[in-house]
Design an enzyme around this catalytic site. Sequence first.
Site, mmCIF file in Angstrom:
data_model
loop_
_atom_site.group_PDB
_atom_site.id
_atom_site.type_symbol
_atom_site.label_atom_id
_atom_site.label_comp_id
_atom_site.label_asym_id
_atom_site.label_seq_id
_atom_site.Cartn_x
_atom_site.Cartn_y
_atom_site.Cartn_z
ATOM 1 N N PHE A 1 0.857 -1.198 0.000
ATOM 2 C CA PHE A 1 0.000 0.000 0.000
ATOM 3 C C PHE A 1 0.889 1.242 0.000
ATOM 4 O O PHE A 1 2.100 1.152 0.246
ATOM 5 C CB PHE A 1 -0.910 -0.008 1.243
ATOM 6 C CG PHE A 1 -0.155 0.085 2.541
ATOM 7 C CD1 PHE A 1 0.379 -1.065 3.132
ATOM 8 C CD2 PHE A 1 0.061 1.314 3.155
ATOM 9 C CE1 PHE A 1 1.107 -0.977 4.314
ATOM 10 C CE2 PHE A 1 0.788 1.403 4.342
ATOM 11 C CZ PHE A 1 1.306 0.261 4.919
ATOM 12 N N PHE B 1 2.282 3.901 2.010
ATOM 13 C CA PHE B 1 3.586 3.533 1.457
ATOM 14 C C PHE B 1 4.248 2.518 2.395
ATOM 15 O O PHE B 1 4.987 2.885 3.285
ATOM 16 C CB PHE B 1 4.483 4.778 1.338
ATOM 17 C CG PHE B 1 3.863 5.817 0.424
ATOM 18 C CD1 PHE B 1 3.979 5.684 -0.958
ATOM 19 C CD2 PHE B 1 3.169 6.884 0.949
ATOM 20 C CE1 PHE B 1 3.409 6.630 -1.802
ATOM 21 C CE2 PHE B 1 2.595 7.826 0.104
ATOM 22 C CZ PHE B 1 2.707 7.706 -1.274
HETATM 23 CU CU1 CUA Z 1 4.942 1.704 -3.755
HETATM 24 CU CU2 CUA Z 1 6.532 2.820 -5.105
#
Ligand code: CUA
Length: 159
Positions: A77, A79
């Site tokens: 996802f 981050f």
């Molecule tokens: Cu997740 Cu680049």
Amino acid sequence: MDDHSIIERYERAWIFFGLGMIVVFILLIGYTLVSSRGSIPLAVGQVNASEVRTQGEFANPRVEKVGRDYVVYMQAFAFGYLPADIRVKKGAKVTFYITSPDVLHGFNIERTNINVEVIPGEIAKVSQVFNQTGEYRILCNEYCGIGHASMISKITVEE
Ligand code: CUA
């Protein structure tokens, strides 16, 4: 010996060389397929990307022990990756099911052949046997937004 028979010998030599190279290439293709078995990602199903976080296997990202092997249900996802901390035993086969709830991400495990393009709503499956202990970083190699460069996780392989 006339010129013709010399030329014929050259031609024969080149034909054998060509045939030999074909055999070498076929063997190399076979070796690549066998040695990369499991590390080529398979698309094994679909989920509704907007429900990845709330329903089904991926709502509960986890490492499951199956006999001496492992199955990991993983979210990539913005981050990061879930589960964040993956611990497995050396020599066990680890099968990853991965999907994304938001945008396109990468799933690249350093020092392995694993390199998956994680598509929102698509379930990718890859397997790996880790034969060395230590930490293997997971990196995102698809640009996914402002936090892309910090989208890193890790797998710890223990004795
Ligand atoms: Cu997740 Cu680049």
